[in-house]
Design a protein around this motif. Sequence first.
Motif, PDB file in Angstrom:
ATOM      1  N   VAL A 150      -4.323  -5.844   2.858  1.00  0.00           N
ATOM      2  CA  VAL A 150      -3.068  -5.140   3.091  1.00  0.00           C
ATOM      3  C   VAL A 150      -2.143  -5.853   4.080  1.00  0.00           C
ATOM      4  O   VAL A 150      -0.917  -5.779   3.962  1.00  0.00           O
ATOM      5  CB  VAL A 150      -3.340  -3.694   3.577  1.00  0.00           C
ATOM      6  N   CYS A 190      -8.518  -2.035  10.223  1.00  0.00           N
ATOM      7  CA  CYS A 190      -7.916  -1.123   9.242  1.00  0.00           C
ATOM      8  C   CYS A 190      -8.784   0.124   9.181  1.00  0.00           C
ATOM      9  O   CYS A 190      -9.952   0.061   8.789  1.00  0.00           O
ATOM     10  CB  CYS A 190      -7.842  -1.799   7.869  1.00  0.00           C
ATOM     11  N   CYS A 214       0.855  -1.190   0.000  1.00  0.00           N
ATOM     12  CA  CYS A 214       0.000   0.000   0.000  1.00  0.00           C
ATOM     13  C   CYS A 214       0.887   1.234   0.000  1.00  0.00           C
ATOM     14  O   CYS A 214       2.105   1.144   0.167  1.00  0.00           O
ATOM     15  CB  CYS A 214      -0.913   0.013   1.229  1.00  0.00           C
ATOM     16  N   LEU A 228      -6.997   3.145   4.202  1.00  0.00           N
ATOM     17  CA  LEU A 228      -6.193   2.415   3.224  1.00  0.00           C
ATOM     18  C   LEU A 228      -6.151   3.177   1.902  1.00  0.00           C
ATOM     19  O   LEU A 228      -7.196   3.439   1.294  1.00  0.00           O
ATOM     20  CB  LEU A 228      -6.750   1.008   2.992  1.00  0.00           C
ATOM     21  N   VAL A 269      -1.738   3.757   5.082  1.00  0.00           N
ATOM     22  CA  VAL A 269      -2.576   2.848   5.859  1.00  0.00           C
ATOM     23  C   VAL A 269      -2.544   3.247   7.325  1.00  0.00           C
ATOM     24  O   VAL A 269      -1.559   3.827   7.806  1.00  0.00           O
ATOM     25  CB  VAL A 269      -2.094   1.381   5.695  1.00  0.00           C
TER      26      VAL A 269
END
Length: 508
Positions: free
Chosen positions: A317, A294, A249, A297, A252
């Motif tokens: 991720v 998460c 990524c 993202l 994040v």
Amino acid sequence: MVTVLFSEVVETSAAVGATRSRLAKVAALADLVRRMTTPAVVSFLIGVPSQGRIGAGYRTVFDIAPPPALEPSLTVDEVDAALGAYAAISGKGSAQRRVEALTSLFARATAAEQDFLRRLLTGELRQGALEGVMLDAIARAADAPGEDVRRAFMLSGSLPDTAVAALKGELGAFRLELGRPVRPMLASPAESLPAALAELGACVVEHKLDGARIQVHRSGDSVRIFTRTLREITRTVPELVALVRDLPCTSVVLDGETLALNDDGKPRPFQETMSRFGAQDERELLLSPFFFDCLHLDGEDLLDAPLSARLDALRRVAGAHVIPGVVSPSSEQAEAVLENALSAGHEGVMVKALESVYAAGRRGRSWQKVKPVHTLDLVVLGVEWGSGRRRGLLSNLHLGARDPDGGPPVMVGKTFKGLTDELLAWQTRELMALATEKNDWVVTVRPELVIEIELDGAQVSPRYPGGVALRFARVVRYRPDKDPAEADTIDAVRALLPQPTTPPDLPT
């Protein structure tokens, strides 16, 4: 706008401390917050200088005793500026100049203001349990929805900043910002695994690790890592930084746990994990991360997305670093997750509603923790000197539960069981540094240290103010990753009473 006198803060703090009524506390705080001209008003009311710790030692503060002023004249702005100037003093001769600066400030303060300043600077005013009451007071002062205030606080991490935004009608201006930690979402204890499954419906059941909470922020190659109290530890955990930098990524924000593992994959003692957080450089003991949420993202904020969507992003991720668990399990599968967690050396499981959004603040019911034994996070209020082989060491701990209405912790019991020789030596050093009163029998301390206690339950008892006492309490470990605002409440202790013998009206 009329400038707020420092004496008004002192009087409001005293009024809040003198009542057990949450409504009265909120009303008193809201009245002053509504009229404040500086966020330092909120800082002082929750017992923390706006600059944080300014380096004023206990002995220095209490050795300074100029004759008090007869009438109040200091403003909040003047006190805040004086403390800021004190904190900035450095270099040759700084010790003497600091004493002179503090003496000058105390000379302008009345006796009540001097007493308040001493307790403010030594941490004796710090009362994390007041946080929830202050949030309600900010909402009332600004005539704003409580949920909006709590969300702004979750995103800003600052009660003073939240108050300023609320009074300006700008609560919606706070957004998730990469590099600025978000206050973590918390869980409530479950009665049992079947009860949690029945209450939450569609859910995920995952391991509850015996580790330390971390929050990871990445923007490009920049990585920052924070503890559950929002303290940055990036420099001391380079192995975690490198791992996060390699995730697939560009940006994040991850919520999770980290812990040190033995060669067989089982967790090492919690204290060993926490020792890395206080280290000045990298140690040989490596930490392993396990992520369970998460929040952002690749440019998309996910705080308001359901947990099911956040878990999809997490799996994309974090891959192999996702905490073990099962989504929408059958009751048999959920029991198997619990058994696997316990056999792996972990605490139990978390049960989380798949439709839940990420919300910090009051412990809700959408996240529930299931553990096979009763444990409580309590605050150390004092400790008695040991005898026999423990002579010269602080041994028998006085334990307090958090007052959800912002009062001081409520004593619920004592224990000296479960303390190793190493822990006895450590707590003697730490508690003596927090001492406010000492005699040949007991040392009273500032309520700053949280300790995890295992117990068999609770019983009705007139011995303690809350009307309850712990049964067969024993020390599991200290929790330096938690502050008193996260300790369990007196209501959580009362919930452990045997239901048939619960009295109709316990003291409040």
